[in-house]
Design an enzyme around this catalytic site. Sequence first.
Site, PDB file in Angstrom:
ATOM      1  N   GLY A 273      30.718  48.853  65.394  1.00 19.11           N
ATOM      2  CA  GLY A 273      30.604  47.659  66.266  1.00 19.11           C
ATOM      3  C   GLY A 273      29.534  47.018  65.646  1.00 19.11           C
TER       4      GLY A 273
ATOM      5  N   GLY B  64      39.469  37.750  31.576  1.00 20.55           N
ATOM      6  CA  GLY B  64      39.251  38.778  32.320  1.00 20.55           C
ATOM      7  C   GLY B  64      40.483  39.583  32.437  1.00 20.55           C
ATOM      8  CB  SER B  65      43.588  39.104  34.645  1.00 18.37           C
ATOM      9  OG  SER B  65      42.637  39.195  35.810  1.00 18.37           O
TER      10      SER B  65
ATOM     11  CD  GLU C 225      37.332  51.036  34.706  1.00 18.12           C
ATOM     12  OE1 GLU C 225      38.439  51.755  34.591  1.00 18.12           O
ATOM     13  OE2 GLU C 225      36.112  51.280  34.767  1.00 18.12           O
TER      14      GLU C 225
ATOM     15  CB  ILE D  97      28.972  44.511  29.896  1.00 18.10           C
ATOM     16  CG1 ILE D  97      29.867  43.537  29.188  1.00 18.10           C
ATOM     17  CG2 ILE D  97      29.025  46.087  29.354  1.00 18.10           C
ATOM     18  CD1 ILE D  97      31.216  43.624  29.445  1.00 18.10           C
TER      19      ILE D  97
HETATM   20  C1  FAD Z   1      30.532  44.723  38.942  1.00 18.15           C
HETATM   21  C2  FAD Z   1      31.612  44.548  37.793  1.00 18.15           C
HETATM   22  C3  FAD Z   1      31.442  45.507  36.691  1.00 18.15           C
HETATM   23  C4  FAD Z   1      32.343  45.334  35.778  1.00 18.15           C
HETATM   24  N1  FAD Z   1      32.229  45.905  34.445  1.00 18.15           N
HETATM   25  C5  FAD Z   1      32.898  45.547  33.288  1.00 18.15           C
HETATM   26  C6  FAD Z   1      32.676  46.480  31.989  1.00 18.15           C
HETATM   27  O1  FAD Z   1      31.644  47.506  32.118  1.00 18.15           O
HETATM   28  N2  FAD Z   1      33.225  46.255  30.929  1.00 18.15           N
HETATM   29  C7  FAD Z   1      34.360  45.242  31.089  1.00 18.15           C
HETATM   30  O2  FAD Z   1      34.754  44.884  29.995  1.00 18.15           O
HETATM   31  N3  FAD Z   1      34.621  44.495  32.249  1.00 18.15           N
HETATM   32  C8  FAD Z   1      33.774  44.622  33.292  1.00 18.15           C
HETATM   33  N4  FAD Z   1      34.215  43.809  34.588  1.00 18.15           N
HETATM   34  C9  FAD Z   1      35.077  42.918  34.441  1.00 18.15           C
HETATM   35  C10 FAD Z   1      36.050  43.059  35.088  1.00 18.15           C
HETATM   36  O3  FAD Z   1      36.902  44.077  34.651  1.00 18.15           O
HETATM   37  C11 FAD Z   1      36.890  41.761  35.517  1.00 18.15           C
HETATM   38  O4  FAD Z   1      36.033  41.142  36.166  1.00 18.15           O
HETATM   39  C12 FAD Z   1      38.496  42.087  35.954  1.00 18.15           C
HETATM   40  O5  FAD Z   1      39.101  42.449  34.971  1.00 18.15           O
HETATM   41  C13 FAD Z   1      38.977  40.347  36.311  1.00 18.15           C
HETATM   42  O6  FAD Z   1      38.889  39.471  35.388  1.00 18.15           O
HETATM   43  P1  FAD Z   1      38.238  38.298  35.816  1.00 18.15           P
HETATM   44  O7  FAD Z   1      36.941  38.392  36.662  1.00 18.15           O
HETATM   45  O8  FAD Z   1      38.093  37.311  34.593  1.00 18.15           O
HETATM   46  O9  FAD Z   1      39.239  37.631  36.968  1.00 18.15           O
HETATM   47  P2  FAD Z   1      40.350  36.640  36.414  1.00 18.15           P
HETATM   48  O10 FAD Z   1      41.102  37.323  35.566  1.00 18.15           O
HETATM   49  O11 FAD Z   1      40.004  35.211  36.347  1.00 18.15           O
HETATM   50  O12 FAD Z   1      41.138  36.693  38.102  1.00 18.15           O
HETATM   51  C14 FAD Z   1      41.019  35.983  39.093  1.00 18.15           C
HETATM   52  C15 FAD Z   1      42.179  36.264  40.082  1.00 18.15           C
HETATM   53  O13 FAD Z   1      43.469  35.719  39.614  1.00 18.15           O
HETATM   54  C16 FAD Z   1      44.082  36.784  39.492  1.00 18.15           C
HETATM   55  N5  FAD Z   1      45.121  36.917  38.453  1.00 18.15           N
HETATM   56  C17 FAD Z   1      44.804  36.461  37.045  1.00 18.15           C
HETATM   57  N6  FAD Z   1      45.937  36.763  36.253  1.00 18.15           N
HETATM   58  C18 FAD Z   1      46.804  36.881  37.183  1.00 18.15           C
HETATM   59  C19 FAD Z   1      48.374  36.957  36.853  1.00 18.15           C
HETATM   60  N7  FAD Z   1      48.640  37.108  35.599  1.00 18.15           N
HETATM   61  N8  FAD Z   1      49.048  37.189  38.170  1.00 18.15           N
HETATM   62  C20 FAD Z   1      48.442  37.263  39.096  1.00 18.15           C
HETATM   63  N9  FAD Z   1      47.183  37.170  39.509  1.00 18.15           N
HETATM   64  C21 FAD Z   1      46.611  37.000  38.409  1.00 18.15           C
HETATM   65  C22 FAD Z   1      43.400  38.022  39.713  1.00 18.15           C
HETATM   66  O14 FAD Z   1      43.939  39.253  40.235  1.00 18.15           O
HETATM   67  C23 FAD Z   1      42.175  37.665  40.647  1.00 18.15           C
HETATM   68  O15 FAD Z   1      42.625  37.652  41.781  1.00 18.15           O
HETATM   69  C24 FAD Z   1      33.221  44.148  35.533  1.00 18.15           C
HETATM   70  C25 FAD Z   1      33.318  43.409  36.885  1.00 18.15           C
HETATM   71  C26 FAD Z   1      32.537  43.476  37.879  1.00 18.15           C
HETATM   72  C27 FAD Z   1      32.423  42.603  38.809  1.00 18.15           C
END
Ligand code: FAD
Lengths: 270, 384
Positions: free
Chosen positions: B340, B130-131, B364, B156
């Site tokens: 409220g 993800g991140s 994003e 997605i």
């Molecule tokens: C409704 C929705 C629509 C989306 N649409 C798309 C899309 O069209 N295409 C696409 O590709 N993705 C999409 N996403 C995915 C979205 O971009 C990811 O969910 C987001 O980037 C976070 O990744 P993750 O969910 O794996 O969270 P994680 O990466 O697991 O993060 C979990 C927590 O850990 C924190 N964290 C992670 N790494 C670090 C670090 N190095 N330092 C400090 N904190 C950290 C994060 O900030 C977060 O608070 C969508 C998500 C949602 C919910």
Amino acid sequence: MGSQARLEKHKESKNSHRSIALKILVPVKRVVDYNVKVRVKADGSGVDLANVKMSMNPFDEIAVEEAVRLKEAGVATEVVAVSCGVAQCQETLRTAMAIGADRGILVETDAELQPLAVAKLLKALCDKEQPTVVICGKQAIDDDANQTGQMLAALMGWPQATFASKVALADGKATVTREIDGGLETLEMNLPAVVTTDLRLNEPRYATLPNIMKAKKKPLETVKPADLSIDVAPRLATIKVSEPAKRSAGVIVADVAQLVEKLKNEAKVI
Amino acid sequence: MIRDQETLNVLLDTITRFVRERLVPNEALVAEKDRIPDELVAEMKELGLFGLSIPEEHGGMGLTMEEEVLATFEIGHASPCFRSLFATNNGIGGQGIVIDGTAAQKAHYLPRLVTGEIIGSFALTEPDSGSDAASLRTTAVREGDSYVLNGTKRYITNAPEAGIFTVMARTDPSRKGADGISAFIVERGTPGLSLGAPDEKMGHKGSHTCDVIFEDCRVPAANLIGEREGIGFKTAMKVLDKGRINIAAISVGVAERMLEDALRYACERKQFGKPIAEFQLVQAMLADSKAELYAARCMVIDAARKRDEGRDVGTEASCAKMFASEMCGRVADRAVQIFGGAGYLSEYGIERFYRDVRLFRLFEGTTQIQQLVIARNMIRAHNG
Ligand SMILES: Cc1cc2nc3c(=O)[nH]c(=O)nc-3n(C[C@H](O)[C@H](O)[C@H](O)COP(=O)(O)OP(=O)(O)OC[C@H]3O[C@@H](n4cnc5c(N)ncnc54)[C@H](O)[C@@H]3O)c2cc1C
């Protein structure tokens, strides 16, 4: 008449109204947007227009829509939008062109324009442009004057049909259905003529965003009242503008007798 | 950059009106049914909302970034699920092709994205990535004139509706990071591509996400974006730079809407014999919201202008995305507070916005990832 002959005749009439130029002139006014809650200036001299959202008078939008539909139906050949007023009226003209008007004419002036002045300006443009029909809104939602179309018809010596809810043009005539108290009236008049639109004539479309971009490229000509040799000086002076009276709080009456008594003696309506 | 103020005014007026007359009245219905009515989708296409930022030579409007964010502010005055439907075509689902696509790829796909005939999706995130997007595991192996894709993409946006997917996949397994990644255009219906069930979400009802699964999915080599391997992650990041400014802009738009609703409520609702707007503690919530909103709006416009000037806006885009989305969350919270008990009831709509805007701080790039990007850029600039 045999079916072949009918078909020929049909083709002929179709071709004939294609070949005849039929120009529609549509005046459009820039007014305070209908969603804005207007405020009267503190000195009562008029309405505060500073930072107020402006848009095309809704009845004029209906007029543009009607003209454009007539063009799309192959009845009209050209739609010219005209606006009289400040430079920003260009935006109103661009909106008209985005809906489908072919070109725009701005009669630019910072002067306060009253209906007679606008009617005279439009007359000058009609003399120049020779439209077959002028379609205008029945009134503008700012001053609600409901005069310009009628004055223009009088100045041109043309027939007029106001408050139109249906318009058909054919064979040098306009057939117009009007909304009148308690019903509808259908008039037939010779062209050229002036038609003013009522609310139910049509439901204007949204100009599409690509058409708004394309409207930028349509011709927009600017003239001044002096170029048309028209004196637009106001003939009327506004003495005072005031807010509508605030509604005062209601009272709850105890019984029917008290209600009747109040209606009789306080409200004096019965 | 604004190319023609007059045209832009007419454009923004038209969008504002469409939002007010067509979108706002349908908000509750869309949320309840979790679906935007087909007729309304058709109207949105007809209006031209799907082609805002696609270049004019491909039939779009080619709005500059500044023009686009001004439009997004207005669009944000309605439930953000409406924007989701056309935002991917203008943004993450279309920009990969706009920015790095070949002439043939542009000519083939962009005109259909403009009209909304096809919806574009952007598939970067995976179950285990993800991140840390650069660690993605979906693979693409070259076989003759095609690539064979395997892997799963998660969350997605618009995948259930999409006609094409921009898919980031690893073409070079020997490179674990960004350099091994390439971007592909994959069409719906390609054998080996399947979709998961739509996700059940907290908000954004009416907009849908789901898994996108590739099992020996064969994609023509001509669909490699830019016809070059190894640049896919860079493409994705360029897309996201623009996307982040847009998320910041939508955050501003929705915050404006919530604040307007809260202000109206505060002026109408009476307690202790007067409108609650007359209480200074309520005024503080209104004023703090207004000031933050103004700051965010200025940031968005500044970032957009700099991008139009061709400058690298990595830092500005992250700053704007972080600040505006966090600001939007605070405004949502205050708006519920001002309402409220009514703020907690669906009927008033404000709780729906409260749930909807939570997403802006997550996708994003989460707020934390924006912080990392900003600080990394600062340190890099310092060290030279
Ligand atoms: C409704 C929705 C629509 C989306 N649409 C798309 C899309 O069209 N295409 C696409 O590709 N993705 C999409 N996403 C995915 C979205 O971009 C990811 O969910 C987001 O980037 C976070 O990744 P993750 O969910 O794996 O969270 P994680 O990466 O697991 O993060 C979990 C927590 O850990 C924190 N964290 C992670 N790494 C670090 C670090 N190095 N330092 C400090 N904190 C950290 C994060 O900030 C977060 O608070 C969508 C998500 C949602 C919910």
